[in-house]
Design a protein around this motif. Structure first.
Motif, PDB file in Angstrom:
ATOM      1  N   LEU A   9       0.819  -1.223  -0.007  1.00  0.00           N
ATOM      2  CA  LEU A   9       0.033  -0.026  -0.077  1.00  0.00           C
ATOM      3  C   LEU A   9       0.895   1.011  -0.055  1.00  0.00           C
ATOM      4  O   LEU A   9       1.759   1.107   0.958  1.00  0.00           O
ATOM      5  N   ILE A  10       0.823   2.029  -0.815  1.00  0.00           N
ATOM      6  CA  ILE A  10       1.418   3.338  -1.111  1.00  0.00           C
ATOM      7  C   ILE A  10       0.665   4.491  -0.316  1.00  0.00           C
ATOM      8  O   ILE A  10      -0.358   4.697  -0.889  1.00  0.00           O
ATOM      9  N   LEU A  11       1.045   4.809   0.853  1.00  0.00           N
ATOM     10  CA  LEU A  11       0.512   6.021   1.628  1.00  0.00           C
ATOM     11  C   LEU A  11       1.093   7.359   1.484  1.00  0.00           C
ATOM     12  O   LEU A  11       2.323   7.492   1.580  1.00  0.00           O
ATOM     13  N   ASN A  12       0.329   8.293   1.201  1.00  0.00           N
ATOM     14  CA  ASN A  12       0.869   9.769   0.758  1.00  0.00           C
ATOM     15  C   ASN A  12       0.674  10.568   2.010  1.00  0.00           C
ATOM     16  O   ASN A  12      -0.332  10.819   2.331  1.00  0.00           O
ATOM     17  N   LEU A  13       1.762  10.590   2.834  1.00  0.00           N
ATOM     18  CA  LEU A  13       1.425  11.349   4.008  1.00  0.00           C
ATOM     19  C   LEU A  13       1.872  13.070   3.507  1.00  0.00           C
ATOM     20  O   LEU A  13       2.796  13.151   3.432  1.00  0.00           O
ATOM     21  N   GLY A  14       0.920  13.672   3.695  1.00  0.00           N
ATOM     22  CA  GLY A  14       1.146  15.268   3.262  1.00  0.00           C
ATOM     23  C   GLY A  14       0.983  15.517   1.886  1.00  0.00           C
ATOM     24  O   GLY A  14       0.414  14.728   1.220  1.00  0.00           O
ATOM     25  N   HIS A  73      -1.204  17.254   6.092  1.00  0.00           N
ATOM     26  CA  HIS A  73      -1.095  16.271   7.064  1.00  0.00           C
ATOM     27  C   HIS A  73      -1.369  16.702   8.405  1.00  0.00           C
ATOM     28  O   HIS A  73      -0.166  17.780   8.691  1.00  0.00           O
ATOM     29  N   LEU A  83       3.609   0.757   2.561  1.00  0.00           N
ATOM     30  CA  LEU A  83       3.185  -0.114   3.763  1.00  0.00           C
ATOM     31  C   LEU A  83       3.087  -1.418   3.496  1.00  0.00           C
ATOM     32  O   LEU A  83       2.616  -2.058   2.304  1.00  0.00           O
ATOM     33  N   GLY A 118       0.926  -4.017   5.382  1.00  0.00           N
ATOM     34  CA  GLY A 118       0.165  -3.918   6.478  1.00  0.00           C
ATOM     35  C   GLY A 118       0.204  -2.521   7.423  1.00  0.00           C
ATOM     36  O   GLY A 118       0.075  -1.593   6.653  1.00  0.00           O
ATOM     37  N   GLU A 119       0.618  -2.756   8.626  1.00  0.00           N
ATOM     38  CA  GLU A 119       0.970  -1.236   9.356  1.00  0.00           C
ATOM     39  C   GLU A 119       2.471  -0.954   9.128  1.00  0.00           C
ATOM     40  O   GLU A 119       2.938   0.062   9.782  1.00  0.00           O
ATOM     41  N   GLU A 156       9.930   7.975   1.902  1.00  0.00           N
ATOM     42  CA  GLU A 156      10.506   8.981   1.160  1.00  0.00           C
ATOM     43  C   GLU A 156       9.992  10.515   1.186  1.00  0.00           C
ATOM     44  O   GLU A 156       8.977  10.542   1.003  1.00  0.00           O
ATOM     45  N   PRO A 157      10.967  11.085   1.888  1.00  0.00           N
ATOM     46  CA  PRO A 157      10.525  12.526   1.949  1.00  0.00           C
ATOM     47  C   PRO A 157      10.689  13.478   0.840  1.00  0.00           C
ATOM     48  O   PRO A 157      11.394  13.328   0.104  1.00  0.00           O
ATOM     49  N   PHE A 177       6.114   1.262  12.438  1.00  0.00           N
ATOM     50  CA  PHE A 177       4.732   1.186  12.187  1.00  0.00           C
ATOM     51  C   PHE A 177       4.283   2.625  11.670  1.00  0.00           C
ATOM     52  O   PHE A 177       5.010   3.779  11.909  1.00  0.00           O
ATOM     53  N   VAL A 178       3.242   2.690  11.199  1.00  0.00           N
ATOM     54  CA  VAL A 178       2.634   4.022  10.476  1.00  0.00           C
ATOM     55  C   VAL A 178       2.886   5.150  12.087  1.00  0.00           C
ATOM     56  O   VAL A 178       3.074   6.248  11.555  1.00  0.00           O
ATOM     57  N   ALA A 179       2.198   4.664  13.023  1.00  0.00           N
ATOM     58  CA  ALA A 179       2.171   5.622  14.018  1.00  0.00           C
ATOM     59  C   ALA A 179       3.414   6.058  14.690  1.00  0.00           C
ATOM     60  O   ALA A 179       3.669   7.190  14.877  1.00  0.00           O
TER      61      ALA A 179
END
Lengths: 158, 161, 319, 377
Positions: free
Chosen positions: D19-24, D27, D40, D42-43, D49-50, D357-359
């Motif tokens: 899963l590719i999650l785009n933070l920002g 955000h 990702l 799972g979690e 990559e910033p 983890f994502v958190a």
């Protein structure tokens, strides 16, 4: 502090006979090196002289040529070293020091954005601060043309 | 092992309760919120809002001689001055136009420091939002008005407030 | 009066109560949060304490545009708030507000509650999946893991109470406590487990991983707006009330009071809102746990503890 | 083919469902406009990559058209939480290059203001780190204390954030009467009431410890290799602080400790910041005791046309703020290179985020504490 500078200067002259080594008035050792030996010089400085902490890589545009300035610290000996490398502005290619100091990675990418210097052997040569599809040239070069609207002169006499 | 677990649980509970007591204590302490348009904070002397043009108390004219030093010193070119030199009936130069563009101004105090004639002061006027961007370009009358209605001081270099 | 008229009146009373209670709790949460955090909270609409803020918010929610993401699964997305909201309202059927003030005194009241409560997960999952948003999906996945693993200790914790009182009817449990005193005296461990599991079930800090605004922006209802978002919000706060009321019923003597019918209802509400305040207070005092820590706490700590409680209660009853 | 699409195909090639999650860039946790592209499983994060540059305004180019003293207000805007430190860094470099003398009293005022600004910055970092962890209340407590500190700043500099206070050869104006008492009162309150409350509320909390102890470990070698600065370097057990090891201004006259922690995890970095606040308070107290009377502005040459180049650095709240200046004998700087500590610190993110983890990536960003005015310049 100056003892260490003397030692560093001695080792550098001994190892690289061609380079210009001096000491600035602010207590930093300054090395002017031709760009061909930068990879060897960096490795020598990192491994033999314990300059382990690269703070920055700055490009400067002197119009006839570009210059790269590396500032490196030795956390063990409290010494500072500045390496200056002149690069041709038309065909700006120089060896990357990112394999030697990992932190140089982003700094070199920035210099690439701003001055158009290509780094050979860089692990990830992509634009960093500019957008990926930027076509406007290299902003920090002196011949960069700012296309934004200009404000007129603010002081007039009637 | 059971003892260790119980000890951990005991410590965790104790510190959790302590943390909750902090928030409970805060329920009763006075709040620092200021209901802004209804109540206002007293601004300290020298608090920087926007620059204002100083008016000479005796003559009622501006101190400004339209020398243009402020316009040159401004990093963001927010000041526009048009000087009138040698007009009939008045000896001194004076500004025909003195516009301050508050859309650019960053309230840095450099123009006040540069002014050689004690003509600019930093006022504490900060409520300058307008519906129209053009209204944010203040002319010399408005700037003088701001100087009259607000606290203004001039700090140039080294002195005490 | 025919029975169906009574039923309709009861439903209307419950819906009105849900609406008012939801608005009140949202206002209370904001106010308490404000006071805990050295600020004031809502104060403008209906001065000085901003009590009409809740009406303003409700009007705002009703009048906002209902935005649906282009790629969302239309019907799933559409029904999720309803599915989330309905079981919460259904739970009111068996909450004993006072002697005889109860929707229906079922003899399987607790089982009914447990069944209805686990239904809400479906709504969360539908919202997360239907939004076609990765944050929502992650939130929904977390919700699945979290709610299922915390439902078990939650229900096991009530079994101790059931063993003592010998009934599944909520009214029966309260009547037992009228006679024998509050259950918390004998079932303290069960209450601790119940309370922690309840926080997780309600998605409240420190277990609000489903919403987790610092990681997942808003979890499963990231894509909702207007009245649909409002339904999630109302359902959530009503859920807090339902769970608190359940805790009061099970452990704190329910409506038991010497002041007649009105007094009983008041006592019940006061106790419930005290628990609600506790939940709000906890929310604004602690950080959030991580997903693996949440699972560890649920399976390795709460589950054995609740099982131990059952065995212990059984032994005590035998002797 | 878009970038995201390419990544998805790459993930498919590997054969795992990723899963590719785009933070920002928008955000809640990214402290500004950072975009992190995370992959990702799972979690768990397999790759992060910033993507930076959203706030890029080319500070370095802008100031090439400005005079030496006009640059000072703009340096405030680089690291907008450590304004005085930035001004100090720039002014120090110009003063060294042009050989300008600074009066004694001005040096003390600069040190006091810098250390106060360090406290303000660390208070905010305390708050944002707590908020990244989901605790909202400590965030506002941190903000409250910072606001009170900004009131104190306003009395001297006239502004809450963009001070424009340090000048070539001194500071703009002297301290008002009775100001030192206010500062000392604030410091007493900070040490006796506020920080113990923080400990009770957040730091001793078992959830806080579980979330931060042993998470996001940065080894000594990596910290040095990446050029990490400030609390991140010291949190990894490297005893390095420019204020003590290469003293600039008058820092060699104060007695203070350099806080280091060996563990290199979130908790260590966080605690380095907490303890540094107390050390800063120590420095401020000593500075008030030693401070002489006298002028606060020296003589600036009427024509300021320095020549040559210089690298000079100060220790800001986030680490080494370095300024490389080139002057060509003109009234404008020929080149200003800003070595931003956040820029180097943020480049560690891909390394640290791997396997988290994502958190936890949210906490990692929080503990690296990048300020995007400075990263993007």
């Amino acid at each position: 502090m100056s003892e260490i500078n003397e030692k560093v200067k001695g080792r550098l002259i001994e190892q690289f006979p061609g380079v210009e080594v001096s000491e600035t008035e602010f207590g930093q050792v300054e090395v002017k090196a031709p760009k061909e030996i930068i990879a060897d010089l960096a490795r020598f400085v990192r491994e033999e002289l314990d300059f382990d902490y690269l703070t920055m890589v700055a490009g400067v545009d002197y119009i006839e040529y570009l210059q790269l300035v590396y500032h490196i610290r030795s956390l063990k000996d409290y010494a500072e070293l500045i390496i200056k490398v002149d690069v041709d502005s038309e065909n700006a290619v120089v060896a990357s020091v990112a394999p030697i100091w990992t932190g140089a990675n982003w700094h070199e990418r920035e210099a690439m954005d701003m001055f158009g210097i290509q780094f050979e052997g860089h692990p990830d040569p992509r634009p960093i601060l500019l957008p990926e599809d930027w076509q406007g040239g290299h902003p920090l070069r002196k011949d960069f043309i700012d296309k934004r609207p200009k404000r007129e002169r603010q002081f007039r006499t009637r | 092992m059971l003892g260790g677990v119980l000890g951990n649980v005991y410590n965790a509970t104790k510190s959790l309760i302590k943390g909750h007591l902090v928030t409970l204590k805060e329920l009763r302490t006075p709040k620092i919120t200021v209901h802004y348009p209804d109540e206002r904070l007293e601004l300290p002397l020298g608090s920087r809002g926007m620059p204002a043009l100083k008016v000479n108390q005796d003559t009622g004219l501006l101190n400004c001689t339209a020398c243009g030093v402020c316009a040159r010193e401004c990093p963001v070119d927010a000041i526009e001055v048009e000087a009138v030199v040698g007009e009939k009936g008045r000896k001194k130069r004076y500004p025909a136009i003195y516009n301050l563009d508050m859309t650019h101004c960053m309230q840095c105090n450099l123009c006040v420091e540069a002014c050689p004639f004690d003509a600019l002061e930093m006022s504490d006027a900060f409520e300058i939002s307008r519906y129209d961007l053009d209204d944010l370009i203040f002319d010399k009358e408005q700037l003088a008005e701001i100087w009259k209605t607000h606290k203004a001081v001039r700090i140039t270099g080294g002195e005490k407030l | 009066m025919p029975e169906w008229v009574m039923a309709i009146i009861k439903i209307l009373i419950v819906l009105a109560f849900i609406g008012l209670n939801g608005m009140f709790l949202i206002w209370a949460e904001r106010k308490v949060a404000g006071f805990i955090q050295a600020r004031i909270g809502p104060a403008r609409v209906g001065r000085p304490q901003g009590f009409f803020q809740l009406f303003a918010d409700a009007i705002k929610m009703f009048s906002k545009e209902d935005v649906r993401p282009a790629a969302a699964d239309k019907w799933v997305w559409w029904f999720a708030p309803v599915v989330f909201f309905t079981p919460v309202a259904m739970a009111f059927l068996v909450l004993p507000f006072g002697p005889n003030v109860i929707g229906l005194d079922m003899n399987i009241g607790l089982i009914y509650l447990a069944a209805v409560a686990s239904f809400a997960l479906l709504g969360v999952f539908m919202a997360g999946w239907g939004s076609n948003n990765k944050y929502s999906l992650l939130g929904a996945m977390r919700a699945g893991a979290q709610m299922i693993s915390y439902e078990i200790p939650l229900i096991l914790a009530t079994i101790g109470v059931i063993m003592i009182t010998g009934t599944l009817s909520t009214q029966g449990i309260v009547e037992y406590q009228v006679a024998h005193g509050w259950n918390i005296k004998t079932q303290f461990l069960a209450f601790v487990v119940f309370f922690i599991a309840m926080l997780a079930e309600l998605n409240r800090t420190p277990f609000d991983l489903v919403i987790a605004e610092s990681e997942l922006t808003s979890g499963f209802f990231t894509e909702y707006s207007g009245i649909r978002w409002g339904m999630f919000m109302f359902a959530e706060y009503t859920n807090i009330f339902v769970m608190s009321a359940l805790a009061v019923t099970l452990f704190f003597g329910g409506w038991a009071s010497p002041f007649g019918l009105v007094g009983s209802v008041l006592i019940f509400l006061i106790k419930t809102y005290a628990i609600v305040f506790l939940i709000i207070w906890i929310r604004w005092s602690v950080p959030r746990v991580r997903i693996d820590q949440l699972m560890t706490l649920g399976w390795k700590f709460l589950l054995p503890l609740s099982l131990f409680n059952i065995v212990f209660t059984g032994l005590i009853l035998l002797i | 083919m878009s970038e995201i699409e390419a990544r998805r195909l790459k993930a498919e090639e590997v054969g795992h469902e990723k899963l590719i999650l785009n933070l920002g860039p928008q955000h809640p946790s990214t402290h500004g406009v950072l975009r992190v592209i995370t992959t990702l499983e799972g979690e768990r994060i397999t790759e992060a990559e910033p993507d930076i540059g959203f706030l890029h305004r080319n500070f370095e180019k802008i100031v090439e058209g400005w005079t030496w003293s006009q640059v000072i207000p703009l340096t405030d805007r680089n690291d907008y939480l450590a304004n005085i430190n930035n001004e100090h860094a720039y002014v120090l470099a110009v003063e060294k290059l042009a050989g300008i003398e600074v009066p004694e009293r001005a040096e003390y005022i600069r040190v006091i203001m810098s250390e106060l600004n360090r406290i303000a910055s660390h208070l905010l970092t305390f708050g944002t780190f707590a908020m990244d962890m989901g605790a909202f209340t400590p965030f506002l407590y941190g903000f409250r204390e910072r606001e009170l500190l900004y009131d104190i700043f306003e009395k001297v500099t006239g502004a809450r954030m963009m001070h424009n206070y340090v000048r070539l050869s001194g500071v703009r104006n002297d301290l008002p009467d009775g100001w030192d008492k206010e500062v000392l009162e604030f410091l007493d309150r900070l040490e006796n009431d506020v920080i113990p409350d923080y400990y009770d509320l957040l730091i001793k909390n078992p959830i806080f410890e579980a979330r931060s102890l042993g998470v996001g470990v940065l080894t000594k070698e990596d910290a040095i290799a990446y050029g990490a600065a400030g609390p991140i370097l010291r949190g990894s057990g490297i005893d390095w602080d420019l204020r003590r090891d290469m003293p600039y201004s008058i820092y060699d006259r104060f007695d203070f400790e350099v806080i280091t922690r060996e563990e290199g995890d979130h908790y260590a970095r966080f605690m380095v910041r907490m303890d540094e606040m107390i050390e800063s308070a120590k420095i401020i107290r000593q500075a008030f005791e030693q401070m002489p009377e006298g002028p606060v502005m020296g003589k600036v040459p009427r024509v300021l046309k320095p020549e040559g180049d210089i690298y000079s650095a100060v220790e800001g709240p986030r680490g080494e703020i370095g300024v490389y200046l080139v002057g060509d004998g003109n009234f404008k700087p020929y080149r200003v290179k800003w070595r931003a500590p956040s820029f180097s610190n943020l480049s560690i993110l891909p390394l640290m985020a791997k396997g988290q983890f994502v958190a936890d990536i949210v906490l990692t960003i929080g503990t690296l504490d990048p300020i995007f005015g400075e990263v993007d310049r």
